[in-house]
Design a protein around this motif. Sequence first.
Motif, PDB file in Angstrom:
ATOM      1  N   SER A 144       6.314 -22.121   8.013  1.00 13.21           N
ATOM      2  CA  SER A 144       5.244 -21.512   8.368  1.00 13.21           C
ATOM      3  C   SER A 144       4.339 -20.815   7.091  1.00 13.21           C
ATOM      4  CB  SER A 144       5.453 -20.218   9.282  1.00 13.21           C
ATOM      5  OG  SER A 144       4.369 -19.626   9.794  1.00 13.21           O
ATOM      6  N   ARG A 167       5.533 -26.979   4.970  1.00 15.11           N
ATOM      7  CA  ARG A 167       6.445 -27.823   4.964  1.00 15.11           C
ATOM      8  C   ARG A 167       7.898 -27.282   4.222  1.00 15.11           C
ATOM      9  NH1 ARG A 167       6.605 -31.937   8.396  1.00 15.11           N
ATOM     10  NH2 ARG A 167       4.475 -32.884   8.542  1.00 15.11           N
ATOM     11  N   SER A 174       3.165 -23.372  12.038  1.00 13.19           N
ATOM     12  CA  SER A 174       4.606 -23.570  11.811  1.00 13.19           C
ATOM     13  C   SER A 174       4.913 -25.160  11.717  1.00 13.19           C
ATOM     14  CB  SER A 174       5.806 -23.109  12.623  1.00 13.19           C
ATOM     15  OG  SER A 174       5.408 -23.309  14.182  1.00 13.19           O
ATOM     16  N   ARG A 175       6.041 -25.496  11.326  1.00 12.22           N
ATOM     17  CA  ARG A 175       6.393 -26.895  10.841  1.00 12.22           C
ATOM     18  C   ARG A 175       6.517 -27.971  12.191  1.00 12.22           C
ATOM     19  NH1 ARG A 175      11.233 -26.397   8.541  1.00 12.22           N
ATOM     20  NH2 ARG A 175      10.439 -25.932   6.479  1.00 12.22           N
ATOM     21  N   SER A 176       7.122 -27.262  13.227  1.00 13.47           N
ATOM     22  CA  SER A 176       7.177 -28.052  14.544  1.00 13.47           C
ATOM     23  C   SER A 176       6.407 -27.072  15.839  1.00 13.47           C
ATOM     24  CB  SER A 176       8.478 -28.106  14.961  1.00 13.47           C
ATOM     25  OG  SER A 176       8.999 -26.755  14.903  1.00 13.47           O
ATOM     26  N   GLU A 215       6.605 -24.103  16.761  1.00 16.74           N
ATOM     27  CA  GLU A 215       7.483 -23.119  17.377  1.00 16.74           C
ATOM     28  C   GLU A 215       8.193 -22.259  16.293  1.00 16.74           C
ATOM     29  OE1 GLU A 215       9.773 -25.893  19.616  1.00 16.74           O
ATOM     30  OE2 GLU A 215      11.419 -25.790  18.154  1.00 16.74           O
ATOM     31  N   ARG A 231       7.008 -21.656  21.729  1.00 13.31           N
ATOM     32  CA  ARG A 231       6.257 -22.760  21.290  1.00 13.31           C
ATOM     33  C   ARG A 231       4.973 -22.521  21.739  1.00 13.31           C
ATOM     34  NH1 ARG A 231       6.623 -28.117  20.199  1.00 13.31           N
ATOM     35  NH2 ARG A 231       8.934 -28.366  20.368  1.00 13.31           N
TER      36      ARG A 231
END
Length: 306
Positions: free
Chosen positions: A252, A248, A149-151, A153, A219
Motif C-alpha cells: 500500500s 508493489r 493497495s496492491r490488489s 484490498e 475490497r
Amino acid sequence: MDSSGESELYLIKISSFSSRLQVLRELDSVIDFARGFLQLRIILCLGSKSPLTIRDIASVLGERQKSIFDAIRKLVAKGLVIKESNGGVDLYRLSEAGLEFYTKLQNLVGGEWGQRVSREESRELLHDIASSMSKYVYLADALIAVATSRSGELSLADIADAMKLSIDRAKTYIEMFSDKRSDVRIFRKIERHSKLLEILAKALKPFKINIKTSVVIYRITEDGLSIFYKQPYYLKYKKSLAAKITTRLFGSAHPRLVLKRISMILLLTTLIIGVVAIIIRTPTTSALLGSMAFATSILYIGYKAI
C-alpha cells in the motif's frame, strides 16, 4: 424514477461525497481532527457565538478550563482565533481565517448552527458535528490505504492501522460504508480462509486453544474508486512512479503503512546483525548494529507520529 434518472442521482451522490471528503482533508491539514478534536469543537463553538471567555467555552463544551486554555493557545498560534481584552477580561473570537474555516465546515453540514437551543443541547450538537467531521477524515485514510493497495484490498487490521484507530472502532466506521444499504458503498467485506491460520489452529488444538481460521478483508468498490479518483492525493499518486513502486514493495502507498513495514524490515535486519555482532565482535559490526538500531528507532517514531 427511470433507470437513467436513478443513475444520474447516484452519480450526483458520488460527486457530492467526493467533494465533501476533499474539503475535509483540506481542513484536517489545518486542524488534525483526530488529535485536535477539542480544537474543532472550539471552532464550532466560537463560530456560533463569540467573543467568549475560557470559562464560557468550557461551560458550553463541558470541558475543564485548563483543557480549553491549552487548545485555545494552539488555535491562536495557528491564526484561527484572536485574543482580545475587555476591561481586564480575556475574550476569544474567530479570526478571518477561522471564520473561513468555520464557514467551510458549516457548508459541509448544512443548516443553521446558531439556532437557539439549551446549553445541554448545544453541547451535544457541537460534539455530534465534530464527531461527524472526524469520521469522514478517518474514512479518507481508509480510502487511500485500500485504493493504493496492491490488489485493491486490505485486512481490517491494516486499515485500522492506517486510520490510527483500534480494530473495533475502525470496523464501525468501515461498515457504515460497506453495508449494502448504504447510500454510497465504498468497500465490500470479504471473509477469507487462511491456510496459515488453519495450520496454527491445528497446532494449538491439543492445548484446547481455538482461533479463527479466517481473516476479514475489505475490497474497494467501483464507487470507492470513483471517489478516490477525484481526490488530490490520486493525482499525485497517478503521476508518481515512486508511489507505484512503493505499492508493489509494501502492499500500500499509505504513508503510515509504508513506514510501519519499513520499520519491521529494519527491525528484523537489526536483530540479524545483532546476532552476527555477538558472534563476530568487530568495530565494524558494532557500528553497523548501532546505525541500524538508530535508523529503526527514527522510522518507528515517524510511524507513530503521522
